[in-house]
Write an enzyme that holds these catalytic residues in place. Structure first.
Site, PDB file in Angstrom:
ATOM      1  CG  ASP A 134      -1.955  -1.075   1.222  1.00 27.64           C
ATOM      2  OD1 ASP A 134      -2.113  -1.700   0.164  1.00 27.64           O
ATOM      3  OD2 ASP A 134      -2.613  -1.289   2.253  1.00 27.64           O
ATOM      4  CG  MET A 141      -4.744  -4.955  -2.442  1.00 27.02           C
ATOM      5  SD  MET A 141      -3.452  -5.912  -1.701  1.00 27.02           S
ATOM      6  CE  MET A 141      -4.335  -7.440  -1.433  1.00 27.02           C
ATOM      7  NE  ARG A 200      -5.214  -3.014   5.979  1.00 29.02           N
ATOM      8  CZ  ARG A 200      -5.198  -4.314   6.144  1.00 29.02           C
ATOM      9  NH1 ARG A 200      -6.309  -4.939   6.468  1.00 29.02           N
ATOM     10  NH2 ARG A 200      -4.080  -5.003   6.011  1.00 29.02           N
TER      11      ARG A 200
HETATM   12  O1  LIG Z   1      -6.284 -10.566   2.862  1.00 29.35           O
HETATM   13  P1  LIG Z   1      -5.071 -10.105   3.567  1.00 29.35           P
HETATM   14  O2  LIG Z   1      -3.929 -11.020   3.429  1.00 29.35           O
HETATM   15  O3  LIG Z   1      -5.348  -9.728   4.981  1.00 29.35           O
HETATM   16  O4  LIG Z   1      -4.575  -8.809   2.845  1.00 29.35           O
HETATM   17  C1  LIG Z   1      -5.385  -7.732   2.546  1.00 29.35           C
HETATM   18  C2  LIG Z   1      -4.682  -6.447   2.855  1.00 29.35           C
HETATM   19  O5  LIG Z   1      -3.316  -6.494   2.641  1.00 29.35           O
HETATM   20  C3  LIG Z   1      -2.861  -5.248   2.160  1.00 29.35           C
HETATM   21  O6  LIG Z   1      -2.277  -5.505   0.935  1.00 29.35           O
HETATM   22  C4  LIG Z   1      -1.905  -4.579   3.083  1.00 29.35           C
HETATM   23  O7  LIG Z   1      -1.121  -5.537   3.688  1.00 29.35           O
HETATM   24  P2  LIG Z   1      -0.042  -5.155   4.754  1.00 29.35           P
HETATM   25  O8  LIG Z   1      -0.694  -4.499   5.917  1.00 29.35           O
HETATM   26  O9  LIG Z   1       0.547  -6.459   5.083  1.00 29.35           O
HETATM   27  O10 LIG Z   1       0.918  -4.258   4.057  1.00 29.35           O
HETATM   28  C5  LIG Z   1      -4.073  -4.358   2.046  1.00 29.35           C
HETATM   29  O11 LIG Z   1      -4.065  -3.542   0.939  1.00 29.35           O
HETATM   30  C6  LIG Z   1      -5.187  -5.329   2.068  1.00 29.35           C
HETATM   31  O12 LIG Z   1      -6.292  -4.791   2.706  1.00 29.35           O
HETATM   32 MG   LIG Z   2      -0.024  -2.887   7.512  1.00 29.34          MG
END
Ligand SMILES: O=P(O)(O)OC[C@H]1O[C@](O)(COP(=O)(O)O)[C@@H](O)[C@@H]1O
Ligand SMILES: [Mg+2]
Ligand SMILES: Nc1ncnc2c1ncn2[C@@H]1O[C@H](COP(=O)(O)OP(=O)(O)O)[C@@H](O)[C@H]1O
Length: 467
Positions: free
Chosen positions: A225, A268, A270
């Protein structure tokens, strides 16, 4: 020792050197801070034929990297970080090193490259023979056997996505992790992961220091992200943006092949919309990019529906990119999940892409009922979420991963600890954990980059009050 006009301060958040001219060094911890008699050795790189001929290969201990390179001529010199690189003296003998590598959190292109280059850097540059992988993230420290790593085992892994040593969320138990490090005689810990992982690394370091152990803790920030502050960008981010182009292209092809075609792509992001913003800027086929930092609305003047109608009338088709964290506040209560969290405590989000697809379809089918001329649309929703992070890293990310891994190895060998390594304004630096965990990097919608995006897509800013 502080020179005139210089003050040195060490507290729970870091080692800070501040000078009268406004120069501030946010330094990283070192073994000597708590093991005053730690022994040093000549760096074996001085005898390495590849490096011995390179002039100024070793960093000067006074070299620092400025956090800000654009400064007003009258402003103070500002915050600096220690420059990364090999030191003339090291704090480990090669045969004594027992290193481990752990990957935590979500996947990101390049994880395997970083693992490969830590292993190869330790073995080829410093003659280290004992490196292990921790199986499956933090919890692997205390619940699994280690995975032996050597240059042969890791030779081809950079061509694969994912992480060969596995990853996980949750399971951070500081005491159990440090007990394991101590029991196994590990003295270098390389921790690859995002903001959560680096917070975990910081508490592991604190516990190691509290116990007075000569164990170096080095973080390598990973975030697809791109939400880690201070650093230029995370490794793997470029690869992910590149892969997102394939989804956007598909959405564009689908949209332009039908009358009033709409291609909607969810990416992606968040809390930060960097992937969506960069993928949009790179593509040029995107008519609207929606990110968490820029609230939007659907109905009325200046709203998304009005813009979609306008764009379809003008161009016959359109492409929308939405980051997963955008518009969450618009989702109805039943879809909101503010109290649902993953094992690491991150908010679990509902699928805003499915919600928005339905809203757009409902809007254009409703028009007929209220007597307006119906604009039949054909919407295709593409969700490449995991596809953009499960790929191997591209060429430029591979180089970046290599440099990060090598910088981490040099830092640990030099006795630095409790640091994360990253590129800051194009130069590699050692950064104390607190600098990158205290806040999140976000798209600033009053900055030039967002303005560039708005002028590229011509989308509404959604800043005008609703009528
Ligand atoms: O389904 P998972 O593995 O929880 O990953 C989803 C999330 O991982 C992310 O790629 C971010 O991951 P990180 O916090 O590990 O960097 C988000 O964009 C996404 O919401
Ligand atoms: Mg994170
Ligand atoms: N505040 C924290 N203190 C200690 N460990 C944490 C903290 N936040 C997250 N972690 C641990 O870090 C790991 C990765 O965190 P997560 O948020 O899933 O991914 P990322 O590091 O990519 O942001 C998990 O094992 C989690 O338990």
């Amino acid at each position: 020792m502080a020179t005139t006009g210089e003050s040195n301060e060490e507290n729970s958040t870091g080692k800070i050197v501040a000078r009268d001219d406004g120069y501030v060094l946010e330094d990283v911890p070192h073994f000597l801070d708590y093991i005053p008699n730690a022994k040093t050795y000549r760096n074996p790189l001085q005898d390495n034929p590849a490096y011995a001929v390179v002039k100024q290969y070793f960093v000067d201990s006074d070299d620092t990297v400025a956090q800000k390179v654009v400064v007003h001529k009258d402003s103070p010199r500002g915050i600096h970080f220690r420059r990364a690189g090999p030191s003339q003296r090291v704090y480990f003998e090669s045969d004594d090193v027992h290193a481990c590598i752990v990957t935590c959190g979500g996947l990101c292109p390049g994880l395997n490259t970083v693992i490969r280059e830590i292993v190869c850097g330790l073995c080829h540059m410093y003659g280290v023979k004992r490196v292990v992988g921790i199986d499956g993230g933090y919890r692997g420290f205390y619940s699994r056997n280690t995975i032996p790593l050597n240059p042969k085992v890791v030779n081809n892994i950079h061509k694969r996505g994912g992480t060969i040593i596995g990853t996980s969320r949750g399971g951070h138990d500081t005491k159990k992790i440090v007990d394991c490090i101590q029991d196994r005689g590990i003295n270098q810990v390389y921790i690859i992961g995002g903001d959560g992982t680096q917070k975990g690394a910081a508490v592991i370091f604190e516990e190691i220091r509290r116990r007075g152990l000569k164990v170096a803790v080095a973080g390598i920030p990973k975030t697809i992200d791109n939400d880690i502050p201070v650093i230029d960008k995370s490794f793997g981010f470029d690869s992910a943006v590149e892969e997102a182009q394939r989804a956007i292209n598909a959405a564009h092809v689908e949209a332009e092949s039908t009358e009033n075609g709409i291609g909607l792509v969810k990416l992606m992001g968040r809390y930060s919309g960097f992937i969506a913003m960069y993928a949009t800027l790179a593509s040029r086929d995107v008519d609207c990019c929606l990110i968490p930092e820029s609230p939007f609305y659907l109905e009325g003047k200046g709203g998304l529906f009005e813009y979609i109608e306008k764009r379809l009338k003008e161009n016959g088709h359109m492409v929308i990119v939405i980051a997963e964290g955008a518009g969450q506040e618009l989702l109805p209560g039943s879809l909101k999940s503010t109290d649902q969290r993953d094992a690491s405590g991150n908010n679990l989000l509902q699928d805003v892409g499915i919600w928005l697809s339905q809203k757009i379809k409902d809007h254009f089918s409703k028009q007929k009922k209220i007597g307006q001329q119906k604009m039949a649309i054909c919407l295709k929703y593409i969700d490449p979420t995991y596809m953009i992070r499960a790929i191997p890293s591209n060429a430029s990310d591979n180089v970046y991963c290599t440099l990060l891994a090598q910088s981490a190895v040099h830092g640990a060998m030099a006795g630095h600890t409790g640091f994360t390594v990253a590129s800051v304004n194009g130069r590699h630096a050692y950064i104390p954990f607190h600098c990158i965990t205290e806040k999140q990097n976000k798209v600033v919608i009053t900055d030039r980059m967002w303005a560039r995006l708005l002028s590229s897509t011509h989308q509404p800013s959604f800043l005008t009050p609703r009528v």
